[in-house]
Design a protein around this motif. Sequence first.
Motif, PDB file in Angstrom:
ATOM      1  N   LYS A   2       4.273   4.408   9.972  1.00  0.00           N
ATOM      2  CA  LYS A   2       3.500   4.544  11.225  1.00  0.00           C
ATOM      3  C   LYS A   2       2.676   5.819  11.209  1.00  0.00           C
ATOM      4  O   LYS A   2       1.503   5.820  11.620  1.00  0.00           O
ATOM      5  CB  LYS A   2       4.454   4.538  12.429  1.00  0.00           C
ATOM      6  CG  LYS A   2       5.037   3.168  12.738  1.00  0.00           C
ATOM      7  CD  LYS A   2       5.998   3.226  13.925  1.00  0.00           C
ATOM      8  CE  LYS A   2       6.542   1.840  14.271  1.00  0.00           C
ATOM      9  NZ  LYS A   2       7.521   1.888  15.392  1.00  0.00           N
TER      10      LYS A   2
ATOM     11  N   ASN B 151      -0.450   5.346   9.356  1.00  0.00           N
ATOM     12  CA  ASN B 151      -1.339   4.274   9.846  1.00  0.00           C
ATOM     13  C   ASN B 151      -1.334   3.038   8.947  1.00  0.00           C
ATOM     14  O   ASN B 151      -2.369   2.396   8.758  1.00  0.00           O
ATOM     15  CB  ASN B 151      -2.790   4.786   9.977  1.00  0.00           C
ATOM     16  CG  ASN B 151      -2.969   5.729  11.151  1.00  0.00           C
ATOM     17  OD1 ASN B 151      -2.240   5.630  12.144  1.00  0.00           O
ATOM     18  ND2 ASN B 151      -3.909   6.647  11.038  1.00  0.00           N
TER      19      ASN B 151
ATOM     20  N   HIS C  56       1.707   0.853   9.038  1.00  0.00           N
ATOM     21  CA  HIS C  56       2.783  -0.023   9.515  1.00  0.00           C
ATOM     22  C   HIS C  56       2.247  -1.373   9.986  1.00  0.00           C
ATOM     23  O   HIS C  56       2.798  -2.427   9.625  1.00  0.00           O
ATOM     24  CB  HIS C  56       3.553   0.661  10.645  1.00  0.00           C
ATOM     25  CG  HIS C  56       4.576  -0.228  11.299  1.00  0.00           C
ATOM     26  ND1 HIS C  56       5.757  -0.584  10.683  1.00  0.00           N
ATOM     27  CD2 HIS C  56       4.575  -0.860  12.523  1.00  0.00           C
ATOM     28  CE1 HIS C  56       6.461  -1.367  11.489  1.00  0.00           C
ATOM     29  NE2 HIS C  56       5.758  -1.555  12.602  1.00  0.00           N
ATOM     30  N   ASP C  57       1.183  -1.381  10.784  1.00  0.00           N
ATOM     31  CA  ASP C  57       0.649  -2.641  11.324  1.00  0.00           C
ATOM     32  C   ASP C  57       0.186  -3.567  10.201  1.00  0.00           C
ATOM     33  O   ASP C  57       0.402  -4.778  10.259  1.00  0.00           O
ATOM     34  CB  ASP C  57      -0.513  -2.362  12.286  1.00  0.00           C
ATOM     35  CG  ASP C  57      -0.043  -1.664  13.553  1.00  0.00           C
ATOM     36  OD1 ASP C  57       1.171  -1.752  13.854  1.00  0.00           O
ATOM     37  OD2 ASP C  57      -0.877  -1.029  14.222  1.00  0.00           O
TER      38      ASP C  57
END
Length: 578
Positions: free
Chosen positions: A449, A452, A454-455
């Motif tokens: 996370k 940037n 994780h998604d």
Amino acid sequence: MSTLKKFIKYYKPYKNLFFIDMFCALIVSAIDLAFPQILNFLTKGVFTGSSSEIMKSLWIVGAGLLVMYLLRYAGQYFITSWGHIMGSRMESDMRQDLFDHYQTLDFSYYDRNNTGEMMSKLISDLFDISELAHHGPENIFISSIKIIGSFILLTMINSQMTLILLAVTVAMFIFCLRKNIKMKSVFMDNRKKIALVNSSVQDTLSGIRVVKSFANEEIEHNKFKLCNLKFLASKNSSYLIMGSFHAGTSIFQGLLYAAVLISGGYFIAKGSLKPTDLAIYALYIGIFLNPIEVLINFTEAFQKGMSGFKRFLEIIETEPEITDRENGKQLINPCGKISYNNVSFHYDDTSEVLDNVSITIDAGKTVAFVGPSGGGKTTLCSLLPRFYEVTDGEITIDGIDIRDITLKSLRKSIGIVQQDVYMFSGSIRENIAYGNPDAGKDEIIEAAKNANIHDFIMSLDNGYDTYVGERGTRLSGGQKQRIAIARVFLKNPPILILDEATSALDNESERHIQESLERLSKNRTTIVIAHRLSTIRNADEIIVISENGIQERGTHKTLLTKNGLYAKYYNMQFEGLD
């Protein structure tokens, strides 16, 4: 002898296996030597009696021979199975030692050597070690017993014939010795040539995307063909020598039988030898010749194994240039103040890359190095974790010379994000966890996370268990970069080096990664190497380095006001954009 001593030390963990193997070899040899003597005893004693006495004796003889050959079976089984297992374990130990030693060697060693050749020494060169480790002592021991034992028994039958036999054997030994010297150099050449083949394969397959993009398959074909033909020529040379070696020894074996028949006939004619004794003598000739043939064949295995072991020793005996000093200190929770004090450096046989450079970076501050390629920016960063050693001067962390700090604790305190990110074969989870192998699932997710990424990971079918491909080929450059940043977040080092971490990315990826890097740099001493000057505007200090050393230093605004080299680079990139 020195090489043999180093080879013998690998037997130490398996000495019990070794001694049992030798004991079994002794049993097998004794039984083989005993058979002609039993035959001699039966023909001159038991078989001269009445038919009833012979029939009674046959049961005893049969039972005795059965017990003998059951013992021989058990001994041969142990020699063949557990003897080979011992050899394989020794080979495995050597391979592990070599791999571990590779990891102790410095970057300078890898700068000078090819990965394919190193892999050849790790894999191909050690294949024949197992056979040598197993068959070496066993063949020498069994052959020695059989040769000495049969020679004594042959002398007891007829000493004059045995002297003739000895003369032919000595001539064969001299022949083998001369051929053995030639085989030694040829087998060493085989090793070198197959290493070149491995090197060519590794080089081409690692760069297969470049090869295909330039449609240069024909060039790679020709390069590999050249290496392959050189190896073929070397193999042909070895087979020609082996052919003359084996053909020559077979001639000497024929001469031994001819000498026995002719001299035996002569002594029978003179009345000093009985025909039955000649038959027993011929049986012992077979026992005498068999171990000689074994030793002759073993010569080939010995040369192959020892040539591989010598190349193994070349690496094992290469001492790393950068090591821990005696009583080295552990670097525990450093504040992160870094000082380069009159640092000079040059690579092997090159001119000075850095000359008397002095820089101080306060704890928690961000300093950026900019300037043309070849100025020594990356070298300055490589000296901090001691990937290379300073030629002169010193580098300190919190006032401690980094040479007085243990390498492990020093490198644990420094996180590095490079432009060329290396992904290990495995899952995304494993690649992030490389920053801290003991991290739990929640820590890995938190690091992702912060980076940037994780998604994106959660959008994949297998999430964190998604396979990244060799060197991360299934990921984009920006995705690999963010995984590398997550890896450093997990490591959580107090000192950070960002080596052109965004220079090869598109604007969207750069934006995400710049946010991650700013988050990562917070409260850490950070050194940034950047060609994209937009990424370093907020640095506490910018140092402009060229081939002539440090040219300018100051904040972004200060350097623009000076209208010097930094302003020139900045205007080249952003002229008209602001």
